[in-house]
Every structure is written in structure tokens, then in C-alpha cells.
Design a protein around this motif. Structure first.
Motif, PDB file in Angstrom:
ATOM      1  N   TRP A 735      43.045  31.736  46.201  1.00 45.91           N
ATOM      2  CA  TRP A 735      43.760  33.053  46.441  1.00 45.91           C
ATOM      3  C   TRP A 735      43.398  33.617  44.675  1.00 45.91           C
ATOM      4  CZ3 TRP A 735      43.790  35.788  50.489  1.00 45.91           C
ATOM      5  CH2 TRP A 735      44.476  35.050  51.314  1.00 45.91           C
ATOM      6  N   ALA A 736      43.372  32.840  43.770  1.00 46.72           N
ATOM      7  CA  ALA A 736      43.207  33.501  42.545  1.00 46.72           C
ATOM      8  C   ALA A 736      41.715  33.867  42.232  1.00 46.72           C
ATOM      9  CB  ALA A 736      43.542  32.304  41.399  1.00 46.72           C
ATOM     10  N   GLU A 737      40.927  32.853  42.918  1.00 43.48           N
ATOM     11  CA  GLU A 737      39.446  33.210  42.908  1.00 43.48           C
ATOM     12  C   GLU A 737      39.000  34.230  43.640  1.00 43.48           C
ATOM     13  OE1 GLU A 737      35.186  30.743  43.700  1.00 43.48           O
ATOM     14  OE2 GLU A 737      37.371  29.822  43.763  1.00 43.48           O
ATOM     15  N   THR A 738      39.497  34.254  44.996  1.00 41.50           N
ATOM     16  CA  THR A 738      39.300  35.230  46.114  1.00 41.50           C
ATOM     17  C   THR A 738      39.569  36.755  45.599  1.00 41.50           C
ATOM     18  OG1 THR A 738      39.462  33.760  47.775  1.00 41.50           O
ATOM     19  CG2 THR A 738      39.279  35.967  48.458  1.00 41.50           C
ATOM     20  N   LEU A 739      40.723  36.755  45.201  1.00 41.88           N
ATOM     21  CA  LEU A 739      41.413  38.142  44.693  1.00 41.88           C
ATOM     22  C   LEU A 739      41.123  38.577  43.310  1.00 41.88           C
ATOM     23  CD1 LEU A 739      44.649  38.180  47.131  1.00 41.88           C
ATOM     24  CD2 LEU A 739      42.298  39.126  47.649  1.00 41.88           C
ATOM     25  N   ASN A 740      40.672  37.623  42.683  1.00 37.19           N
ATOM     26  CA  ASN A 740      40.460  37.666  41.065  1.00 37.19           C
ATOM     27  C   ASN A 740      41.974  38.201  40.560  1.00 37.19           C
ATOM     28  OD1 ASN A 740      39.456  37.853  38.652  1.00 37.19           O
ATOM     29  ND2 ASN A 740      38.716  40.062  38.710  1.00 37.19           N
ATOM     30  N   LEU A 741      42.955  37.132  40.678  1.00 42.53           N
ATOM     31  CA  LEU A 741      44.371  37.272  40.640  1.00 42.53           C
ATOM     32  C   LEU A 741      44.245  36.957  38.676  1.00 42.53           C
ATOM     33  CD1 LEU A 741      46.306  35.746  43.384  1.00 42.53           C
ATOM     34  CD2 LEU A 741      45.752  38.141  43.092  1.00 42.53           C
ATOM     35  N   SER A 742      45.425  37.743  38.391  1.00 40.11           N
ATOM     36  CA  SER A 742      45.722  37.606  37.067  1.00 40.11           C
ATOM     37  C   SER A 742      46.821  36.284  36.746  1.00 40.11           C
ATOM     38  CB  SER A 742      46.353  38.880  36.160  1.00 40.11           C
ATOM     39  OG  SER A 742      47.568  38.945  36.731  1.00 40.11           O
ATOM     40  N   ASP A 743      47.175  35.566  35.538  1.00 39.24           N
ATOM     41  CA  ASP A 743      48.150  34.744  35.536  1.00 39.24           C
ATOM     42  C   ASP A 743      49.432  35.385  35.856  1.00 39.24           C
ATOM     43  OD1 ASP A 743      46.195  32.946  34.481  1.00 39.24           O
ATOM     44  OD2 ASP A 743      46.552  33.350  32.506  1.00 39.24           O
ATOM     45  N   GLU A 744      49.583  36.334  35.600  1.00 39.35           N
ATOM     46  CA  GLU A 744      51.050  37.098  35.916  1.00 39.35           C
ATOM     47  C   GLU A 744      51.170  37.300  37.697  1.00 39.35           C
ATOM     48  OE1 GLU A 744      53.824  41.073  35.045  1.00 39.35           O
ATOM     49  OE2 GLU A 744      51.859  40.763  33.945  1.00 39.35           O
ATOM     50  N   GLU A 745      49.851  37.610  38.165  1.00 42.05           N
ATOM     51  CA  GLU A 745      50.011  37.638  39.745  1.00 42.05           C
ATOM     52  C   GLU A 745      50.089  36.568  40.275  1.00 42.05           C
ATOM     53  OE1 GLU A 745      47.274  41.965  40.131  1.00 42.05           O
ATOM     54  OE2 GLU A 745      46.299  40.002  39.919  1.00 42.05           O
ATOM     55  N   ILE A 746      49.418  35.442  39.451  1.00 37.43           N
ATOM     56  CA  ILE A 746      49.414  34.164  40.244  1.00 37.43           C
ATOM     57  C   ILE A 746      51.022  33.587  40.327  1.00 37.43           C
ATOM     58  CG2 ILE A 746      48.873  31.466  39.586  1.00 37.43           C
ATOM     59  CD1 ILE A 746      46.075  32.691  38.834  1.00 37.43           C
ATOM     60  N   GLY A 747      51.643  33.892  39.196  1.00 38.16           N
ATOM     61  CA  GLY A 747      53.010  33.340  39.062  1.00 38.16           C
ATOM     62  C   GLY A 747      53.885  34.026  40.133  1.00 38.16           C
ATOM     63  N   TYR A 748      53.490  35.060  40.809  1.00 39.33           N
ATOM     64  CA  TYR A 748      54.139  35.632  41.853  1.00 39.33           C
ATOM     65  C   TYR A 748      54.048  34.945  43.108  1.00 39.33           C
ATOM     66  CZ  TYR A 748      55.062  39.622  38.764  1.00 39.33           C
ATOM     67  OH  TYR A 748      55.395  40.306  37.748  1.00 39.33           O
ATOM     68  N   ILE A 749      53.144  33.873  43.505  1.00 39.24           N
ATOM     69  CA  ILE A 749      53.065  33.335  44.497  1.00 39.24           C
ATOM     70  C   ILE A 749      53.005  31.554  44.067  1.00 39.24           C
ATOM     71  CG2 ILE A 749      51.510  34.959  45.708  1.00 39.24           C
ATOM     72  CD1 ILE A 749      49.212  33.355  45.086  1.00 39.24           C
ATOM     73  N   ASP A 750      53.671  31.253  43.221  1.00 44.19           N
ATOM     74  CA  ASP A 750      53.931  29.894  42.685  1.00 44.19           C
ATOM     75  C   ASP A 750      54.755  29.212  43.018  1.00 44.19           C
ATOM     76  OD1 ASP A 750      52.787  27.597  41.362  1.00 44.19           O
ATOM     77  OD2 ASP A 750      52.494  28.730  39.417  1.00 44.19           O
ATOM     78  N   ASP A 751      54.948  27.842  42.798  1.00 48.71           N
ATOM     79  CA  ASP A 751      56.228  27.035  43.316  1.00 48.71           C
ATOM     80  C   ASP A 751      57.669  27.594  43.029  1.00 48.71           C
ATOM     81  OD1 ASP A 751      54.514  25.525  44.328  1.00 48.71           O
ATOM     82  OD2 ASP A 751      54.437  24.240  42.642  1.00 48.71           O
ATOM     83  N   GLY A 752      57.653  28.538  41.654  1.00 49.53           N
ATOM     84  CA  GLY A 752      58.901  28.822  41.178  1.00 49.53           C
ATOM     85  C   GLY A 752      59.667  30.093  42.105  1.00 49.53           C
ATOM     86  N   ILE A 753      58.927  30.588  43.153  1.00 49.93           N
ATOM     87  CA  ILE A 753      59.631  31.823  43.685  1.00 49.93           C
ATOM     88  C   ILE A 753      60.389  31.440  44.840  1.00 49.93           C
ATOM     89  CG2 ILE A 753      57.709  33.235  42.995  1.00 49.93           C
ATOM     90  CD1 ILE A 753      56.700  33.047  45.948  1.00 49.93           C
ATOM     91  N   LYS A 754      61.392  32.185  45.173  1.00 48.45           N
ATOM     92  CA  LYS A 754      62.285  31.816  46.472  1.00 48.45           C
ATOM     93  C   LYS A 754      61.939  32.366  47.760  1.00 48.45           C
ATOM     94  CE  LYS A 754      65.258  35.985  45.384  1.00 48.45           C
ATOM     95  NZ  LYS A 754      66.512  36.276  45.097  1.00 48.45           N
ATOM     96  N   PRO A 755      62.386  31.922  48.669  1.00 54.05           N
ATOM     97  CA  PRO A 755      61.872  32.482  50.242  1.00 54.05           C
ATOM     98  C   PRO A 755      62.068  34.091  50.304  1.00 54.05           C
ATOM     99  CG  PRO A 755      63.039  30.433  50.481  1.00 54.05           C
ATOM    100  CD  PRO A 755      63.114  30.810  49.134  1.00 54.05           C
ATOM    101  N   GLY A 756      61.074  34.699  50.806  1.00 53.98           N
ATOM    102  CA  GLY A 756      61.187  36.223  51.057  1.00 53.98           C
ATOM    103  C   GLY A 756      60.294  36.745  49.752  1.00 53.98           C
ATOM    104  N   ASP A 757      60.384  36.189  48.614  1.00 59.95           N
ATOM    105  CA  ASP A 757      59.517  36.713  47.618  1.00 59.95           C
ATOM    106  C   ASP A 757      57.951  36.558  47.772  1.00 59.95           C
ATOM    107  OD1 ASP A 757      61.772  37.178  46.502  1.00 59.95           O
ATOM    108  OD2 ASP A 757      61.726  36.036  44.617  1.00 59.95           O
ATOM    109  N   GLY A 758      57.020  37.430  47.123  1.00 58.32           N
ATOM    110  CA  GLY A 758      55.557  37.150  47.223  1.00 58.32           C
ATOM    111  C   GLY A 758      54.767  38.423  46.531  1.00 58.32           C
TER     112      GLY A 758
END
Length: 801
Positions: A735-758
Motif C-alpha cells: 500500500w505504501a508503494e501503490t498509494l505513495n503513503l507517507s510515514d504518518e499515513e503508514i502509521g494509521y494502518i500499522d500493527d498498533g491500531i485497534k479494530p475499527g481504526d484505519g
């Protein structure tokens, strides 16, 4: 009536008439504060004789959390936009936080009551969203405006000039995915009224003028009374019942930050920021800067001469002079070689409150927030009237607090704050993780409403989309139909709660779908129906091939097409063919490969899997339909999904003819990407559906499965709705490559988020959201956690509940 009585009556009426005259006189004076002379219905305003303005409203974009190269592109585009304007124009950028009417806060009707079976869910959803609305700054609406002026002899000459400028501005903003459109006269009057009488109501339509020939639009936007020295103050004023204050941006820090304005705009209070820009001709700007350099050269020679007369030899001049000269030389280089322009700049911040104390608190918070961004903001003492006139959306700066800035320095003051998506008539998706505002998206407004929801198991994608499914039923009623293709057996409670049905395809269900069925597309031409069915049977045949990615050969494709067409021809007016008819036709063909194809279909014609070899006895006409494939084995599920998709396609045409949208949710959509013929069918279905009112959402655990396919990645990138929950490490990198995500945006889909977040991607917007529903009727309906489902007594108990 006696003369005495008349005199007594006149004496009694005199004070009232006197007050009325005084009020009319006072309002006549406030008309001069409105900032314009004439307003047209199309939004063009005559500001002064020979001067006309128009305003464009533009939307927010994802800036603060975007990658560096994206932010640099936005910066370059905004700088080029400011450079576009000529010296004979004036420009104003306005950002407003407009409060929602108090009566709506906590009492908003997000979903209307329309069906008794839905009313309990409507009541609970309205209560939940009103509670969440109070948590953030959802009691404010944010708007952005770009106003520009032009000089012309009359309004007829001004309109084409303004139209050309307007179109160029809209196109420039479109390059950074900011949707822009001109506002009409009614909206411009509403904005003006909100600044002139912030606590007053706006009650105007153009019929008001026809009913009163002597009235002007200014009569309906001007305040009734204004006091520029309330309680003896010179740094505030009162407009009707509102305490108001205008502040000016006085200076910037040594480093200009791109979030200097967003930190102020994100404050949860009503306010308006106005930036006034007056372009200076390039020749004049260069001469001005060169003149300052020449003056500093003369000053340097003077310092050395004075020192020499005292017997002192100066090797260098004062530090201040050296720095000033370096800055001037750098500015001259920007103007000559780097496509920079020079502007007269003025910045104002306007806020108001219902009490004096509350106003002072808001002013202090604004000044404090500005200091955090190295901005100096000061109240305008004794010049509140001029400052007030400068914040009105007519691009006229009436207060002399200007300074010189380049287009790059102005572009650095980004008008984009924390992105919000709050579209009227949309579906609730969650809350912004940055501001807690409600995220409400109208997918029908997107260029392509098709979309996907990706996430690892247990991250909330199923709950999120079932919530959307239920909201579609509550929001759109009979003008939409929601269909869920359900390989996991979780959708029945939601369908039945919304007054719909669940269709279970299994050996013992007694419910059948015939892949040859065409009852919902009887109005289409026979060749078109058969063409659709040929594609479907190519996909069905491919789904039954041995493992591997081999596609159908040309011979196989020809034989399948031939037998499908012959099956319909032989059935004629007698009825619709079934799989057994197709199977027998395959056995009749002379090619040996036809018998191999027939062998694949044999188990669907004979034995326990022959329930697809029946005439359809189910109908997709309920407002919510769940097609349950849970009891099919893994080999049969793709066959069942393709058969269901054909039924949905048939229904989609009928809905389109009836002016209904079809909302389709496909769980485990990745299973359709195992064979080339199935992928080709699904791509055709996806592309065709957009033209016939289909709003489809595919749910999947494995993004890599689809992103690894050229067709799959193209479908994803061509869909304007994308919801990313927690991703696996491999999928996250894709996704980081396909959507050209920033580091901050990658953090919103990383392991640390809870169910429902994204991370929500909607059109050009990217927004981190959280979606957590409180325990209650809706939570119980949507949950798929085994422990909670068991506590509720299973799916049957949930449905009854």
C-alpha cells in the motif's frame, strides 16, 4: 375623536415612532459597512465604481500528513496560482469556521424514520451520532474561499473577465485535487451576513426584492446596530448582539512554517482568517528591491567614509546591514531567476462571541496558538471598523497594515488544515482521529463510487461495511437496494433487521439460483442477454479448472459460447435452460475437449451439488438481500459467488430502470482473482456496474492477492473509495508503494491500531478515522466476535433481537 384625545394618542405614539426613525437611521449608516454596492444572482458583486469581484469556494485536501513530494507539489501549485494574478487585480483567501446552529447541536436528525422495523435502529444511530458530534469540533463547518477583483467599465465588461479568472483558478486547484466552484449571490450574501451579524439569522431570497422595489440586498445583510466603542474599548466592537474583534498578522518568525494557519483554524471556535494579496508588477518589484540594495550600498560607503575620517579602517559594515543586504540580494535573485512575484500582503483574523468575557478568551487562544507557529498576531486598536471591512469576502483591504512578501512566502501559508469529510446526505464512517469530527461521506458524489475495504481478520472491516449496509437502508429507503454476498454466514441478522431476506444456497436449503436465469433482464435484447451469459459461463467454467492460473484456451471458449447460445435457442419460448441442458449440449459436441468441460460440470448436474441445476425460486426484490454461501465448500463458493453476481447484475438493470441505486457488498472478494477468466468477468461486471447505478464494495483480508494482479490493482486505483484497516507487513509495504503513503499515513494502518481504526481514501482525500460503536442494539447486531455472538444466543437470537 376629540382634539384632546388625539393629542393624547399622538403623545403616546411619539416615542415609538421616534425609536423606529432612530433605528432606520442607524441601519442606514450600517449599510455602508456591507462592503459592496451591487450583488447579482450569479455571485458577481460590484465593490465600487469600476471594480467587480467574484468568489470561488474550494475544498480541503490531504496536506499535513502527505509525503514530502506531494506537499512540494501543492506548494508549487499554490505559488503558481498566486503568480497568475495581474497587478490590476486584488486577491483574498478566506478560511472560516462557521458554527452549526445551536438548535442542531445534539439534536440533528441523521436518519429519518420511515419504516417501523427500522425505527429502533434509527433512534439509536441518531443518539450515538449526536453524542459523538459533541466530542469533537463537529459543531463547526469549515469553508475556504478565493475572492478576486477586476477593473472594468461596467458589469457586462467585468463578467467575461471574471469568468476567465474563475475557470483558471478552478483548473489550478483541481491539479491538487481541491474541488472548486463559484458561489452564487445567495451564498455570498449568507457569508457576508455571517461576518456582519454573526449571531443574527440570515433570512433572504430573491423574491424579497421583488416584493419591495426600493429594497436592496444590503438591507438584508447589514447589522441593525454597531458600536465601535463598547464599554469604552478600542480593540473590540459590537455588531447587534455579538462581541467582535479583528486582529492583524504583524510578523513571522525566522522560519515560516506551513502549518502556521492550520494551528489557528483547528481551534474549536468560530473565526475567519483573511489574507489579502495585491500583486506588484515585476518591473516595479525589481526596481524597488534594486533601489533598496543601492541605498544599502550607499549606507555602507557612508559608514566606511565616516570611520576613515576618524582614522578607522572598516573591513565590514554592521551586522544588521549585512543581513539586510543578503536578504535583499536573495529576494532579487528570486524575482529575476526563480519565477517569484512580489505582493503587498495583509493578514487578518476575526472572531466573535456572545459575551465580552468569552470574546477575550477566544482572542487570547488565537494569539497563543499563533505564537506556537512563530506568528505575531495583535489586536487592531482604533481600527476595528477598517479591519472588519477587510475580512468581508470582496478582496478590498481597508486597513494599512501591509508588508511585502513573495508568492512563495504566501504559498507557504497553507489554507489547508486538518482534513474533514462531512458531506450532507452521506454515510457515517467514523470519526477523524485528529479532530474527532464526524466523517460522513456521500459516495454517490464521487466520480467512481466503487470501492474496497481491506484489513486483516478481526480489524473491523465486516462491521464497518455492515454498518454502511444498514445506513443505506435507513438513509435512502426505497430508492436504494442493498445486497450482501456472504461467504462467512454473518449477514442474515442485518438483512432481517432491515426488513430484508437471507437466501442460503446449500444442498439442504431448498433455495435455488439458476445461472441461466434472465427474468430481471427480459427487457434487454436477446443478443445482449446471451453475450452477458457467455461471459458468465466462461468465468464459471474457469472457476472449476484444476489449480493454477492457466486460462481457458480459445477452443474451450468457443465451445462454451456455442453451447450457451444453443441452450437458449433450444429452450425458446418454452422457458429458461438449466445446467443439465448445457451439460448435454457439451456431450453432443464433436471436439474431445468438450467432454472435458462437461466433466467439470457433471457434479453440478448430478449428485449432492446439483442444487444449481434447478430453476430459480428466489427473488432479489427485498430492500436488503443477504446471499449466504457459508455452507458451500471452498471449491463451490466461487461458483456460488459468480452465480449470485449474475443475479445481482440482472437486478441492477431493473433497479436502474426504476431509478434505484444498487449497493453491493462482496465479502472475500479476493477469491474472484484466482483464474484469468474469472478476473476478466469481474472486471467487466465492475466497469459496467458504474454505468447502471451500482455502488459496489469488495471486502478482503489479503490486499497482496489483488495488488499482485494488473487488473486488480487497476480496479483498486480506479475506485474512489478505499478503506484500509490494520494491514499485514507485506500488504502495508504494498500500500505504501501503490498509494505513495507517507510515514504518518503508514502509521494509521500499522500493527498498533485497534479494530475499527484505519485510513480512509475518498477521491483525493485521505483521512485517519476511528469507528467504535458503544454497546447497544446496533453493536449487538453488527458484532462478529465469537464470544459476543455466543452470549447473544447465536445468529438466530440476534436476528430476533
Amino acid at each position: 375623536m376629540s382634539l384632546l384625545k388625539k393629542r393624547k394618542k399622538g403623545a403616546a405614539e411619539a416615542p415609538e415612532r421616534k425609536n423606529e426613525k432612530k433605528e432606520r437611521k442607524r441601519q442606514k449608516g450600517t449599510l455602508e459597512l456591507c462592503g459592496y454596492e451591487l450583488m447579482l444572482k450569479n455571485g458577481v458583486a460590484q465593490v465600487a465604481p469600476g471594480l467587480f469581484s467574484q468568489t470561488v469556494q474550494f475544498g480541503d485536501i490531504t496536506y499535513q500528513c502527505a509525503k514530502k513530494d506531494i506537499r512540494e507539489n501543492i506548494y508549487s501549485t499554490m505559488s503558481a496560482l498566486y503568480n497568475y494574478f495581474n497587478p490590476d487585480t486584488s486577491v483574498q483567501v478566506t478560511i472560516t469556521n462557521e458554527p452549526v446552529p445551536p438548535e442542531e447541536i445534539g439534536n440533528r436528525t441523521f436518519f429519518p424514520k420511515s419504516d417501523p422495523c427500522l425505527d429502533p435502529y434509527v433512534e439509536e444511530y441518531n443518539r450515538i451520532l449526536n453524542d459523538k458530534m459533541r466530542e469533537g469540533v463537529s459543531n463547526l463547518k469549515r469553508h475556504r474561499y478565493l475572492t478576486f477583483t477586476t477593473e472594468a467599465e461596467d458589469i457586462d465588461s467585468a463578467i467575461p473577465k471574471l469568468a476567465r479568472m474563475r475557470n483558471d483558478c478552478v483548473q489550478a486547484l483541481a491539479r491538487i485535487k481541491s474541488k472548486a466552484e463559484p458561489i452564487d449571490g445567495l451564498e455570498k450574501l449568507r457569508v457576508t451576513r455571517g461576518l456582519l451579524s454573526p449571531l443574527g439569522a440570515f433570512e433572504f431570497d430573491w423574491d424579497n426584492l421583488s416584493q419591495c422595489p426600493t429594497a436592496r440586498t444590503a438591507d438584508f445583510v447589514a447589522p441593525m446596530s454597531v458600536d465601535f466603542r463598547p464599554n469604552g474599548r478600542s480593540d473590540a466592537f459590537k455588531a447587534d448582539d455579538a462581541w467582535c474583534c479583528v486582529m492583524a498578522i504583524r510578523s513571522f518568525g525566522s522560519v515560516l512554517l506551513d502549518d502556521c494557519l492550520s494551528n489557528i483554524v483547528d481551534l474549536p471556535m468560530p473565526l475567519s482568517i483573511s489574507l489579502h494579496l495585491k500583486p506588484i508588477s515585476q518591473d516595479k518589484a525589481i526596481d524597488m528591491v534594486q533601489g533598496k540594495i543601492d541605498w544599502m550600498d550607499m549606507e555602507e560607503r557612508g559608514q566606511k567614509s565616516r570611520a576613515a575620517s576618524k582614522g578607522i579602517i572598516l573591513t565590514q559594515t554592521s551586522t544588521a546591514l549585512r543581513y539586510s543586504r543578503a536578504d535583499a540580494e536573495e529576494l532579487l535573485d528570486f524575482l529575476r531567476n526563480k519565477n517569484e512575484r512580489l505582493f503587498e500582503y495583509a493578514g487578518y483574523v476575526f472572531t466573535y462571541a456572545s459575551t465580552e468575557t468569552e470574546l477575550d478568551e477566544r482572542v487570547d487562544r488565537i494569539i497563543s496558538a499563533a505564537k506556537g507557529s512563530a506568528l505575531t498576531i495583535e489586536k487592531l486598536y482604533y481600527r476595528q471598523e477598517e479591519g472588519w471591512g477587510s475580512v468581508l469576502p470582496f478582496a478590498t483591504n481597508k486597513c494599512d497594515v501591509t508588508r511585502l512578501l513573495t508568492s512563495g512566502q504566501i504559498a507557504m501559508q497553507m489554507p489547508f488544515a486538518s482534513l474533514e469529510i462531512n458531506q450532507p446526505g452521506g454515510i457515517y464512517l467514523g470519526q477523524s482521529k485528529i479532530t474527532n469530527t464526524l466523517t460522513i461521506l456521500d459516495r454517490l458524489s464521487l466520480p467512481s463510487p466503487m470501492g474496497f475495504d481491506f484489513g486483516t481478520p478481526g480489524t473491523g472491516k465486516s462491521n464497518a461495511q455492515k454498518s454502511v449496509w444498514l445506513q443505506v437502508r435507513m438513509l435512502y429507503g426505497d430508492s436504494a437496494q442493498g445486497i450482501w454476498i456472504d461467504p462467512t454466514g454473518e449477514g442474515r441478522p442485518v438483512a432481517e433487521a432491515g426488513g430484508g431476506v437471507s437466501i442460503r444456497l446449500a444442498a439442504d436449503s431448498g433455495q435455488f439460483m439458476n445461472p441461466f436465469d434472465t427474468k430481471d433482464v427480459a427487457t434487454l435484447s436477446d443478443p445482449l442477454q446471451i453475450a452477458f451469459k457467455v461471459d458468465a459461463f466462461l468465468a464459471l467454467s474457469a472457476s472449476m479448472m484444476a489449480e493454477g492460473n492457466q486460462g481457458l484456451t480459445q477452443a474451450e471458449r468457443s465451445i462454451i459460447a456455442r453451447c450457451v447460445e444453443e441452450a437458449y435457442r433450444r429452450s425458446g419460448a418454452a422457458g429458461t435452460p438449466v445446467l443439465e441442458d448445457f451439460y448435454k449440449l457439451l456431450l453432443e459436441q464433436p471436439e474431445p475437449v468438450a467432454r472435458e468441460i462437461a466433466l467439470r460440470y457433471e457434479r453440478h448436474v448430478k449428485g449432492s451439488f446439483s442444487f444449481f441445476n434447478r430453476m430459480s425460486n428466489v427473488h432479489l426484490d427485498a430492500p436488503m438481500v443477504n446471499i449466504d454461501l457459508h455452507d458451500l465448500n471452498s471449491d463451490m463458493k466461487v461458483f456460488g459467488m459468480l452465480t449470485a453476481l449474475e443475479q445481482v447484475r440482472n437486478r441492477m438493470y431493473q433497479n436502474f430502470a426504476e431509478e434505484r441505486t444498487t449497493w453491493l457488498f462482496i465479502d472475500e472478494v479476493q477469491s474472484l482473482f484466482k483464474h484469468p477468466a474469472v478476473i476478466a468477468y469481474f472486471e467487466s461486471f465492475w466497469a459496467e456496474g458504474r454505468k447502471f447505478g451500482l455502488v459496489a464494495t469488495g471486502l478482503s483480508q489479503n490486499a497482496s492477492f489483488m495488488l499482485g494482479s494488473d487488473i486488480g490493482s487497476t480496479m483498486i486505483l480506479n475506485s474512489d473509495y478505499l478503506m484500509l484497516h490494520k494491514q499485514s507487513t507485506v500488504d502495508r509495504d504494498l500500500w505504501a508503494e501503490t498509494l505513495n503513503l507517507s510515514d504518518e499515513e503508514i502509521g494509521y494502518i500499522d500493527d498498533g491500531i485497534k479494530p475499527g481504526d484505519g485510513l480512509l481514501v475518498a477521491g483525493g482525500a485521505r483521512l485517519p478515522i476511528t469507528n467504535e460503536l458503544p454497546k447497544g442494539r446496533i453493536y449487538d447486531l453488527l458484532t462478529t466476535k465469537p464470544s459476543e455472538v455466543a452470549a447473544l444466543g447465536g445468529a438466530g437470537m440476534r436476528s430476533a433481537r
